[in-house]
Design an enzyme around this catalytic site. Structure first.
Site, short mmCIF file in Angstrom:
data_model
loop_
_atom_site.label_atom_id
_atom_site.label_comp_id
_atom_site.label_asym_id
_atom_site.label_seq_id
_atom_site.Cartn_x
_atom_site.Cartn_y
_atom_site.Cartn_z
N TYR A 40 -19.33 1.58 28.37
CA TYR A 40 -19.28 2.41 29.57
C TYR A 40 -20.30 3.55 29.53
O TYR A 40 -20.46 4.26 30.53
CB TYR A 40 -17.86 2.95 29.77
CG TYR A 40 -16.96 1.94 30.46
CD1 TYR A 40 -16.63 2.07 31.80
CD2 TYR A 40 -16.45 0.85 29.77
CE1 TYR A 40 -15.81 1.15 32.43
CE2 TYR A 40 -15.64 -0.08 30.39
CZ TYR A 40 -15.33 0.07 31.72
OH TYR A 40 -14.53 -0.85 32.36
N GLU A 217 -2.01 4.11 34.69
CA GLU A 217 -1.86 4.22 36.14
C GLU A 217 -0.41 4.00 36.56
O GLU A 217 0.08 4.64 37.51
CB GLU A 217 -2.77 3.23 36.85
CG GLU A 217 -2.82 3.40 38.36
CD GLU A 217 -3.92 2.57 38.99
OE1 GLU A 217 -5.04 3.11 39.16
OE2 GLU A 217 -3.68 1.39 39.28
#
Length: 266
Positions: A40, A217
């Site tokens: 990333y 989440e």
């Protein structure tokens, strides 16, 4: 407005000039926590260059970049009111563990440092780019972003964790909006409560051999169901590029970067 009378921020629902004038009088600093681990790191430049231009332009912002490759952070000139702090962090063998440990890292840094440095704090994914201004209309005590994937679905079809054995479980028939973990925040004290509670749930699930459906989440959605956000950001503030943008979403302020998830995660 939400059913509990919290504003939902869409294009045309605010006057940025008025908000900027009010905000400048308070002399506040906003922090942004983001993570670039393993592959990333390739998204750092795109994120920082677009955030430098479009995120709280003209206001003081501290970017806190966590990475396991500090040497790969590109040298960039930011606006005078923006500062970048590069913080080394370990990586994990599984991308799910990287994701779920973010809550603990944020909580720890609030407790040790950020509560003295910033007034508001937002967590943002690194694999996004900003395309339009995101300004002080996002500032509030506790802020969640409505998922672009879920905002038109009935709540029974949302991606909540429903297994009762998970600490992230939301009972069938309950739920309001589905929130994206890609962009959330609020006052430092409220974000500390949120991240501490969510990581506690993650830890208890691990002890029971459970992993929530959508990892941190799922825990975020459980928390925000019972601790209502004081402000909601519409899907304009996190649009997924895999979706066709409907007419209701007039402005794409921030969106995910197209990528091969299997390639970047493994």
């Amino acid at each position: 407005m939400s059913p509990w009378l919290a504003p939902i921020v869409w294009e045309g629902t605010f006057n940025r000039d008025i908000l900027n004038a009010q905000y400048r009088q308070k002399n506040l600093i906003v922090g942004v926590a983001t993570f670039a681990v393993k592959k990333y790191v390739r998204f750092i430049e795109g994120f920082l260059s677009s955030a430098n231009k479009f995120f709280l332009s003209g206001h003081r912002v501290n970017f806190y970049l966590f990475t396991d490759h500090p040497e790969k952070v590109p040298s960039m000139k930011l606006a005078p009111e923006k500062r970048l702090f590069i913080i080394p962090v370990q990586n994990y063998s599984r991308w799910q563990d990287i994701s779920m440990n973010r809550m603990d890292i944020i909580s720890s840094h609030i407790r040790s440092r950020w509560r003295y440095e910033v007034d508001y704090l937002y967590s943002m994914d690194i694999d996004v780019q900003l395309f339009e201004h995101i300004g002080v209309e996002i500032i509030d005590t506790l802020v969640g972003t409505i998922s672009s994937w879920q905002y038109t679905k009935p709540r029974e079809n949302n991606s909540y964790e429903r297994r009762p054995e998970s600490r992230a479980a939301i009972p069938s028939g309950e739920g309001d909006f589905y929130y994206a973990a890609s962009f959330y925040g609020g006052s430092v004290s409220e974000v500390y409560k949120l991240t501490t509670a969510c990581f506690k749930g993650v830890t208890e699930d691990r002890a029971s051999g459970i992993e929530a459906k959508w990892h941190e989440e799922s825990h975020l959605n459980k928390y925000l169901l019972y601790h209502k956000p004081t402000r909601l950001l519409s899907p304009e503030y996190y649009w997924d590029e895999e979706l066709i943008r409907p007419r209701i979403v007039k402005v794409k302020r921030l969106s995910s970067v197209r990528k091969d998830l299997n390639e970047v995660r493994f």
